[in-house]
Design an enzyme around this catalytic site. Structure first.
Site, PDB file in Angstrom:
ATOM      1  N   TRP A   1       0.811  -1.211   0.000  1.00  0.00           N
ATOM      2  CA  TRP A   1       0.000   0.000   0.000  1.00  0.00           C
ATOM      3  C   TRP A   1       0.845   1.263   0.000  1.00  0.00           C
ATOM      4  O   TRP A   1       0.550   2.220  -0.726  1.00  0.00           O
ATOM      5  CB  TRP A   1      -0.984  -0.025   1.166  1.00  0.00           C
ATOM      6  CG  TRP A   1      -2.061  -1.025   0.906  1.00  0.00           C
ATOM      7  CD1 TRP A   1      -2.226  -2.244   1.508  1.00  0.00           C
ATOM      8  CD2 TRP A   1      -3.081  -0.950  -0.088  1.00  0.00           C
ATOM      9  NE1 TRP A   1      -3.286  -2.913   0.953  1.00  0.00           N
ATOM     10  CE2 TRP A   1      -3.826  -2.150  -0.030  1.00  0.00           C
ATOM     11  CE3 TRP A   1      -3.422   0.017  -1.036  1.00  0.00           C
ATOM     12  CZ2 TRP A   1      -4.908  -2.402  -0.873  1.00  0.00           C
ATOM     13  CZ3 TRP A   1      -4.501  -0.242  -1.875  1.00  0.00           C
ATOM     14  CH2 TRP A   1      -5.229  -1.429  -1.794  1.00  0.00           C
TER      15      TRP A   1
ATOM     16  N   ASP B   1      -1.602   6.436   6.541  1.00  0.00           N
ATOM     17  CA  ASP B   1      -2.704   5.612   6.046  1.00  0.00           C
ATOM     18  C   ASP B   1      -2.912   4.530   7.095  1.00  0.00           C
ATOM     19  O   ASP B   1      -2.143   3.591   7.202  1.00  0.00           O
ATOM     20  CB  ASP B   1      -2.314   5.008   4.692  1.00  0.00           C
ATOM     21  CG  ASP B   1      -3.327   3.985   4.185  1.00  0.00           C
ATOM     22  OD1 ASP B   1      -4.328   3.727   4.893  1.00  0.00           O
ATOM     23  OD2 ASP B   1      -3.107   3.427   3.099  1.00  0.00           O
TER      24      ASP B   1
ATOM     25  N   LYS C   1     -12.406  -2.070   6.497  1.00  0.00           N
ATOM     26  CA  LYS C   1     -11.634  -3.069   7.229  1.00  0.00           C
ATOM     27  C   LYS C   1     -12.023  -3.106   8.710  1.00  0.00           C
ATOM     28  O   LYS C   1     -12.245  -4.174   9.257  1.00  0.00           O
ATOM     29  CB  LYS C   1     -10.145  -2.803   7.064  1.00  0.00           C
ATOM     30  CG  LYS C   1      -9.712  -2.814   5.593  1.00  0.00           C
ATOM     31  CD  LYS C   1      -8.245  -2.536   5.429  1.00  0.00           C
ATOM     32  CE  LYS C   1      -7.860  -2.383   3.970  1.00  0.00           C
ATOM     33  NZ  LYS C   1      -8.117  -3.581   3.164  1.00  0.00           N
TER      34      LYS C   1
END
Length: 368
Positions: free
Chosen positions: A104, A178, A202
């Site tokens: 990511w 993030d 999530k």
């Protein structure tokens, strides 16, 4: 309303939600609090939905102890869109540094190159994304507007146990995190952070909502090419209603925030996360070590996403079939990594992790 026993869903996202939340949403589906409307049918500017959004924002601020000088925004586009939206708002077209610790953060650095002078200040790619580069060795630039990290890498299972102190490293850049895959599982040291963002799917709710928490003084610097719907200043000034927000996703997120509060808040979520992760890693490192393997540096193993492999990978299909039969779902690892992955977010009860460990033990005994 009652629910039959459900399987344990170890999906990395969209992920399992607390059953209480699903029950409440089901009960309110056709008529929210006597309004005669489903939340999906409400005007986002009507008093009913505004009350939902305001309560969700207040609860999130309380749960994460967000300071008064930070704004909470409900946006769309997921974490992937924020990889563009952050540089469009914070870079001012200048430099931004990235610490790559997995897939990511790697995507974040690549996307930011479209909008600013984005450079990788440190990376663990050469070692296979198994650890976090020591902060003292990061090649931070003096003119960087911000430093971006992914504080928990969902695919590779690498997590920052503490956030870096950029000031102590001699940097004046803002820290951008993030935190999509571990938000609400541990506190955030806001004294070290300028902006945090998280896709909801999530640990908060359904896909479609992106939470952005940004310090007030960082607003108002969007590049001219930034779409107006993604200009943090405009979004903040319009209380996340500049365009129609993902109303139902915000409603579910609000129910999750209330659920977390009833459980004891973020401190209790962290205690549970430590217990669940300790149980699973303890088995993988101990009794199961001859049959299973986790290669992540123990100093930065994720509490939320636990990748592991069978030493004999020819058994993978049988392992997944047996897990499915036991009601242990979504254990297949990401295609870029292979193996297995158990995501044990806030909604996963300890009993689910115990059931997984029991299966790991049984499968190893039968096939080892």
């Amino acid at each position: 309303m009652t629910m039959t026993a459900r399987p344990y869903n170890f999906s990395a996202g969209p992920a399992a939600l607390p059953e209480e939340v699903l029950q409440q949403a089901a009960a309110e589906m056709l008529d929210w609090h006597g309004s005669g409307m489903s939340v999906m049918e409400m005007s986002h500017r009507g008093r009913e939905f505004i009350s939902i959004a305001e309560a969700a924002e207040a609860d999130l601020r309380e749960l994460l102890a967000v300071p008064a000088d930070f704004r909470i925004l409900f946006m769309q586009g997921g974490g992937l869109a924020e990889n563009a939206i952050v540089p469009l708002n914070l870079s001012r077209g200048g430099a931004a540094d990235f610490v790559v610790t997995g897939a990511w953060s790697q995507k974040s650095a690549k996307e930011a190159q479209r909008y600013c002078d984005a450079k990788v200040a440190a990376s663990n790619a050469e070692g296979g994304h198994l650890s976090i580069p020591a902060a003292a060795g990061w090649a931070l630039r003096a003119d960087a507007r911000y430093v971006h990290i992914c504080s928990n890498e969902t695919i590779h299972g690498v997590e920052f146990q503490t956030l870096p102190d950029l000031a102590a490293l001699g940097s004046t850049a803002e820290l951008v995190i993030d935190c999509s895959s571990h938000i609400l599982s541990r506190g955030i040291d806001w004294s070290r952070v300028g902006l945090a963002f998280a896709g909801a799917q999530k640990n908060i709710g359904p896909a479609g909502v992106t939470i952005v928490i940004v310090r007030e003084d960082l607003l108002g610097h969007a590049l001219a090419i930034c779409p107006s719907a993604f200009d943090y200043r405009l979004v903040a000034d319009n209380a996340s209603m500049y365009n129609t927000p993902p109303t139902y996703g915000i409603y579910i997120a609000g129910l999750v925030f209330q659920w977390v509060k009833r459980q004891g808040g973020v401190a209790e979520m962290e205690r549970r996360a430590i217990e669940k992760a300790g149980l699973l890693y303890g088995y993988l490192d101990g009794e199961g070590a001859g049959f299973y393997v986790n290669r992540i540096d123990p100093a930065c193993r994720s509490r939320m996403n636990v990748p592991f492999q069978l030493r004999d990978e020819s058994l993978n299909a049988d392992f997944l079939k047996g897990a499915q039969e036991r009601g242990l779902l979504q254990l297949k690892g990401h295609k870029s990594v292979g193996g297995m992955r158990a995501s044990i977010y806030n909604a996963m009860p300890l009993a689910g992790v115990q059931a997984l460990v029991d299966y790991l033990r049984t499968f190893a005994a039968a096939r080892g």
